[in-house]
Design a protein around this motif. Structure first.
Motif, PDB file in Angstrom:
ATOM      1  N   SER A 202       0.835  -1.196   0.000  1.00  0.00           N
ATOM      2  CA  SER A 202       0.000   0.000   0.000  1.00  0.00           C
ATOM      3  C   SER A 202       0.873   1.250   0.000  1.00  0.00           C
ATOM      4  CB  SER A 202      -0.908   0.005   1.238  1.00  0.00           C
ATOM      5  OG  SER A 202      -1.511   1.254   1.383  1.00  0.00           O
ATOM      6  N   ASP A 203       0.742   2.058  -1.037  1.00  0.00           N
ATOM      7  CA  ASP A 203       1.505   3.303  -1.087  1.00  0.00           C
ATOM      8  C   ASP A 203       1.114   4.218   0.064  1.00  0.00           C
ATOM      9  OD1 ASP A 203       2.806   2.465  -3.341  1.00  0.00           O
ATOM     10  OD2 ASP A 203       1.410   3.446  -4.723  1.00  0.00           O
ATOM     11  N   VAL A 204      -0.163   4.179   0.438  1.00  0.00           N
ATOM     12  CA  VAL A 204      -0.630   5.047   1.523  1.00  0.00           C
ATOM     13  C   VAL A 204      -0.031   4.622   2.848  1.00  0.00           C
ATOM     14  CG1 VAL A 204      -2.638   5.864   2.791  1.00  0.00           C
ATOM     15  CG2 VAL A 204      -2.758   5.576   0.313  1.00  0.00           C
ATOM     16  N   ALA A 205      -0.050   3.315   3.131  1.00  0.00           N
ATOM     17  CA  ALA A 205       0.493   2.828   4.398  1.00  0.00           C
ATOM     18  C   ALA A 205       1.996   3.016   4.471  1.00  0.00           C
ATOM     19  CB  ALA A 205       0.140   1.352   4.587  1.00  0.00           C
ATOM     20  N   ALA A 206       2.672   2.902   3.333  1.00  0.00           N
ATOM     21  CA  ALA A 206       4.124   3.019   3.319  1.00  0.00           C
ATOM     22  C   ALA A 206       4.582   4.464   3.274  1.00  0.00           C
ATOM     23  CB  ALA A 206       4.683   2.272   2.113  1.00  0.00           C
ATOM     24  N   GLU A 207       3.681   5.366   2.936  1.00  0.00           N
ATOM     25  CA  GLU A 207       4.022   6.785   2.818  1.00  0.00           C
ATOM     26  C   GLU A 207       4.381   7.355   4.185  1.00  0.00           C
ATOM     27  OE1 GLU A 207       0.775   9.507   1.935  1.00  0.00           O
ATOM     28  OE2 GLU A 207       1.924  10.193   0.214  1.00  0.00           O
ATOM     29  N   PRO A 208       5.372   8.269   4.250  1.00  0.00           N
ATOM     30  CA  PRO A 208       5.699   8.889   5.548  1.00  0.00           C
ATOM     31  C   PRO A 208       4.450   9.480   6.191  1.00  0.00           C
ATOM     32  CG  PRO A 208       7.330   9.485   3.905  1.00  0.00           C
ATOM     33  CD  PRO A 208       6.228   8.749   3.173  1.00  0.00           C
ATOM     34  N   PRO A 209       4.283   9.312   7.515  1.00  0.00           N
ATOM     35  CA  PRO A 209       3.031   9.719   8.164  1.00  0.00           C
ATOM     36  C   PRO A 209       2.752  11.205   8.093  1.00  0.00           C
ATOM     37  CG  PRO A 209       4.693   9.098   9.787  1.00  0.00           C
ATOM     38  CD  PRO A 209       5.216   8.684   8.461  1.00  0.00           C
ATOM     39  N   HIS A 210       3.814  12.051   7.951  1.00  0.00           N
ATOM     40  CA  HIS A 210       3.538  13.479   7.956  1.00  0.00           C
ATOM     41  C   HIS A 210       2.715  13.897   6.748  1.00  0.00           C
ATOM     42  CE1 HIS A 210       7.339  13.464   5.524  1.00  0.00           C
ATOM     43  NE2 HIS A 210       6.702  14.383   4.855  1.00  0.00           N
ATOM     44  N   ARG A 211       2.786  13.113   5.654  1.00  0.00           N
ATOM     45  CA  ARG A 211       2.035  13.497   4.456  1.00  0.00           C
ATOM     46  C   ARG A 211       0.537  13.291   4.647  1.00  0.00           C
ATOM     47  NH1 ARG A 211       5.890  11.001  -0.358  1.00  0.00           N
ATOM     48  NH2 ARG A 211       7.758  12.194   0.175  1.00  0.00           N
ATOM     49  N   LEU A 246       2.971  20.138  14.761  1.00  0.00           N
ATOM     50  CA  LEU A 246       2.048  20.726  13.790  1.00  0.00           C
ATOM     51  C   LEU A 246       2.787  21.669  12.851  1.00  0.00           C
ATOM     52  CD1 LEU A 246      -0.834  21.362  12.729  1.00  0.00           C
ATOM     53  CD2 LEU A 246      -0.933  23.144  14.485  1.00  0.00           C
ATOM     54  N   TYR A 247       3.580  22.562  13.428  1.00  0.00           N
ATOM     55  CA  TYR A 247       4.324  23.505  12.595  1.00  0.00           C
ATOM     56  C   TYR A 247       5.308  22.775  11.674  1.00  0.00           C
ATOM     57  CZ  TYR A 247       2.553  27.574  15.122  1.00  0.00           C
ATOM     58  OH  TYR A 247       1.739  28.553  15.646  1.00  0.00           O
ATOM     59  N   LEU A 248       5.900  21.683  12.176  1.00  0.00           N
ATOM     60  CA  LEU A 248       6.852  20.918  11.369  1.00  0.00           C
ATOM     61  C   LEU A 248       6.160  20.259  10.182  1.00  0.00           C
ATOM     62  CD1 LEU A 248       9.702  19.809  10.968  1.00  0.00           C
ATOM     63  CD2 LEU A 248       9.114  17.923  12.511  1.00  0.00           C
ATOM     64  N   VAL A 249       4.988  19.644  10.443  1.00  0.00           N
ATOM     65  CA  VAL A 249       4.235  18.988   9.374  1.00  0.00           C
ATOM     66  C   VAL A 249       3.851  19.984   8.287  1.00  0.00           C
ATOM     67  CG1 VAL A 249       1.997  17.911   8.843  1.00  0.00           C
ATOM     68  CG2 VAL A 249       3.366  17.071  10.761  1.00  0.00           C
ATOM     69  N   LEU A 250       3.379  21.168   8.691  1.00  0.00           N
ATOM     70  CA  LEU A 250       2.955  22.171   7.713  1.00  0.00           C
ATOM     71  C   LEU A 250       4.147  22.807   7.000  1.00  0.00           C
ATOM     72  CD1 LEU A 250       0.069  23.921   9.682  1.00  0.00           C
ATOM     73  CD2 LEU A 250      -0.118  22.206   7.876  1.00  0.00           C
ATOM     74  N   ALA A 253       5.330  21.276   3.851  1.00  0.00           N
ATOM     75  CA  ALA A 253       4.533  21.592   2.660  1.00  0.00           C
ATOM     76  C   ALA A 253       4.635  23.070   2.298  1.00  0.00           C
ATOM     77  CB  ALA A 253       3.074  21.210   2.899  1.00  0.00           C
ATOM     78  N   GLY A 254       5.523  23.806   2.986  1.00  0.00           N
ATOM     79  CA  GLY A 254       5.695  25.217   2.703  1.00  0.00           C
ATOM     80  C   GLY A 254       4.545  26.079   3.182  1.00  0.00           C
ATOM     81  N   ILE A 255       3.838  25.628   4.244  1.00  0.00           N
ATOM     82  CA  ILE A 255       2.667  26.350   4.740  1.00  0.00           C
ATOM     83  C   ILE A 255       2.972  27.007   6.074  1.00  0.00           C
ATOM     84  CG2 ILE A 255       0.287  26.080   5.573  1.00  0.00           C
ATOM     85  CD1 ILE A 255       0.041  23.714   3.633  1.00  0.00           C
ATOM     86  N   SER A 256       2.702  28.300   6.164  1.00  0.00           N
ATOM     87  CA  SER A 256       2.741  29.022   7.431  1.00  0.00           C
ATOM     88  C   SER A 256       1.305  29.114   7.942  1.00  0.00           C
ATOM     89  CB  SER A 256       3.327  30.429   7.226  1.00  0.00           C
ATOM     90  OG  SER A 256       3.162  31.214   8.384  1.00  0.00           O
ATOM     91  N   LEU A 257       1.041  28.539   9.101  1.00  0.00           N
ATOM     92  CA  LEU A 257      -0.332  28.378   9.562  1.00  0.00           C
ATOM     93  C   LEU A 257      -1.085  29.708   9.643  1.00  0.00           C
ATOM     94  CD1 LEU A 257      -2.564  26.534  10.629  1.00  0.00           C
ATOM     95  CD2 LEU A 257      -1.618  26.831  12.921  1.00  0.00           C
ATOM     96  N   GLY A 258      -0.510  30.687  10.323  1.00  0.00           N
ATOM     97  CA  GLY A 258      -1.205  31.964  10.483  1.00  0.00           C
ATOM     98  C   GLY A 258      -1.471  32.655   9.156  1.00  0.00           C
ATOM     99  N   ASP A 259      -0.468  32.664   8.269  1.00  0.00           N
ATOM    100  CA  ASP A 259      -0.639  33.293   6.959  1.00  0.00           C
ATOM    101  C   ASP A 259      -1.694  32.564   6.133  1.00  0.00           C
ATOM    102  OD1 ASP A 259       1.270  35.120   7.614  1.00  0.00           O
ATOM    103  OD2 ASP A 259       2.894  34.164   6.490  1.00  0.00           O
ATOM    104  N   TRP A 260      -1.673  31.219   6.212  1.00  0.00           N
ATOM    105  CA  TRP A 260      -2.622  30.432   5.408  1.00  0.00           C
ATOM    106  C   TRP A 260      -4.059  30.712   5.863  1.00  0.00           C
ATOM    107  CZ3 TRP A 260      -6.518  26.936   5.964  1.00  0.00           C
ATOM    108  CH2 TRP A 260      -6.903  26.243   4.826  1.00  0.00           C
ATOM    109  N   ILE A 261      -4.293  30.710   7.185  1.00  0.00           N
ATOM    110  CA  ILE A 261      -5.643  30.951   7.703  1.00  0.00           C
ATOM    111  C   ILE A 261      -6.124  32.339   7.294  1.00  0.00           C
ATOM    112  CG2 ILE A 261      -6.991  31.316   9.809  1.00  0.00           C
ATOM    113  CD1 ILE A 261      -5.348  29.110  11.129  1.00  0.00           C
ATOM    114  N   ARG A 262      -5.259  33.359   7.468  1.00  0.00           N
ATOM    115  CA  ARG A 262      -5.647  34.724   7.121  1.00  0.00           C
ATOM    116  C   ARG A 262      -5.963  34.851   5.626  1.00  0.00           C
ATOM    117  NH1 ARG A 262      -1.979  36.785   9.535  1.00  0.00           N
ATOM    118  NH2 ARG A 262      -0.388  36.849   7.929  1.00  0.00           N
ATOM    119  N   THR A 263      -5.113  34.271   4.775  1.00  0.00           N
ATOM    120  CA  THR A 263      -5.319  34.347   3.326  1.00  0.00           C
ATOM    121  C   THR A 263      -6.615  33.670   2.905  1.00  0.00           C
ATOM    122  OG1 THR A 263      -2.934  34.418   2.917  1.00  0.00           O
ATOM    123  CG2 THR A 263      -4.337  33.734   1.076  1.00  0.00           C
ATOM    124  N   GLN A 264      -6.859  32.475   3.455  1.00  0.00           N
ATOM    125  CA  GLN A 264      -8.066  31.736   3.083  1.00  0.00           C
ATOM    126  C   GLN A 264      -9.326  32.455   3.571  1.00  0.00           C
ATOM    127  OE1 GLN A 264      -8.138  28.992   1.062  1.00  0.00           O
ATOM    128  NE2 GLN A 264      -5.959  29.470   0.855  1.00  0.00           N
TER     129      GLN A 264
END
Length: 320
Positions: A202-211, A246-250, A253-264
């Motif tokens: 399973s590609d999903v099961a074998a995929e790193p958990p952070h994804r 949480l910050y590490l996982v995001l 993916a190049g995501i800054s949590l505060g900026d992403w929430i504000r932009t969305q």
């Protein structure tokens, strides 16, 4: 954090109910039955908590645990349980499969679905429980993995066996000092073991958990974008991880949590201001619907981002 429970200090007539109550607290399981006389019942239990992960060492005599309905109906946390059999034999039934688990073998079951776990002799086990949303695997993958024995000679099983034995037999406090390091290691090992149970890898099961964890976090953020109390601590708590994780996982993916929430929130507000549903709503009501504390705060952020006020944006687009 470590905790220890034992029935030896209880009166014989109280032991069975005590074990039944422990099972309910851990798994919300309604049916726990012993075939032995109350005076012979014993069940020492040691539990190590590593963030969202719970690692237990269990010894005891014959026991049957049965769940007859989904965990959502019992209002308990939905977990996936990995059992490593140290001695004795147990049987796990789930999804119309039956696994006879012998010493050295592993088995996985999904605690959120109906299952039966039983044994007719004294056993010793190590169990590792992880919330389903933290494990971040689809139901189809968990269904395919449940009630299947994992050969202890498999390289992944050998690594997992060594790791979990050393973890529970550690006499020092080290395993309590770094739950953010040891907990994720347990999760990665369980995901790797689940991958070995798939008929086709399973590609999903074998995929790193952070994804897959990232996918769950992003889905949660979109679903709760309008909540004014949406914060890093709340998102982390909902997914049983630390804020640092949480910050590490995001960040991967190049995501800054505060900026992403504000932009969305600004994008959704901008869309709603000229939509059939929102064109007659007040600017303040639109702002609050998308999580902004006040109309003035919303207007400042809107103008800084788009170069005009919300009112100007609405008038120009409605006129056009």
């Amino acid at each position: 954090m470590a905790a220890h429970f034992n029935t030896s200090t209880l009166a014989p007539q109280e032991r069975e109910e005590y074990i039944r109550e422990m099972a309910r607290r851990q798994a919300g399981t309604p049916e726990v039955n012993h075939s032995d006389e109350p005076t012979s019942i014993y069940r020492p239990l040691s539990v190590i908590t590593l963030g969202a992960v719970s690692v237990s060492t269990i010894r005891g005599n014959s026991l049957s645990i049965r769940r007859t309905q989904n965990a959502s109906q019992d209002n308990v946390e939905q977990t996936v349980v990995l059992t490593m059999q140290l001695s004795g034999t147990c049987v796990v039934r789930q999804n119309e499969r039956e696994a006879v688990v012998r010493p050295g073998e592993f088995v996985i079951h999904d605690n959120s679905q109906p299952f039966v776990l039983s044994g007719t002799q004294a056993v010793e086990q190590i169990t590792v429980s992880v919330p389903r949303n933290v494990l971040a695997l689809p139901s189809s993958v968990l269904r395919a993995a449940s009630a299947r024995t994992i050969d202890p000679s498999h390289p992944t099983a050998e690594v997992a066996a060594t790791y979990f034995r050393q973890l529970v037999h550690s006499t020092g406090p080290d395993h309590n000092r770094e739950p953010d390091l040891l907990g994720p290691s347990c999760i990665e090992l369980i995901r790797a073991l689940i991958a070995t149970t798939q008929d086709q890898r399973s590609d999903v099961a074998a995929e790193p958990p952070h994804r897959t964890l990232q996918q769950h976090v992003m889905t949660y953020l979109r679903a709760h974008l309008g909540d004014s109390d949406l914060s890093a601590s709340r998102v982390a708590a909902e997914h049983h991880i630390s804020v640092r994780q949480l910050y590490l996982v995001l960040s991967r993916a190049g995501i800054s949590l505060g900026d992403w929430i504000r932009t969305q929130r600004l994008e959704e507000s901008r869309r709603e201001l000229v939509s059939p549903r929102g064109r007659h709503a007040t600017i303040e009501s639109v702002a609050r619907r998308w999580g902004f504390a006040s109309a003035s705060h919303f207007s400042r952020a809107f103008k800084k981002t788009y170069g005009m006020s919300p009112r100007q944006w609405r008038l120009e687009n409605l006129a056009a």
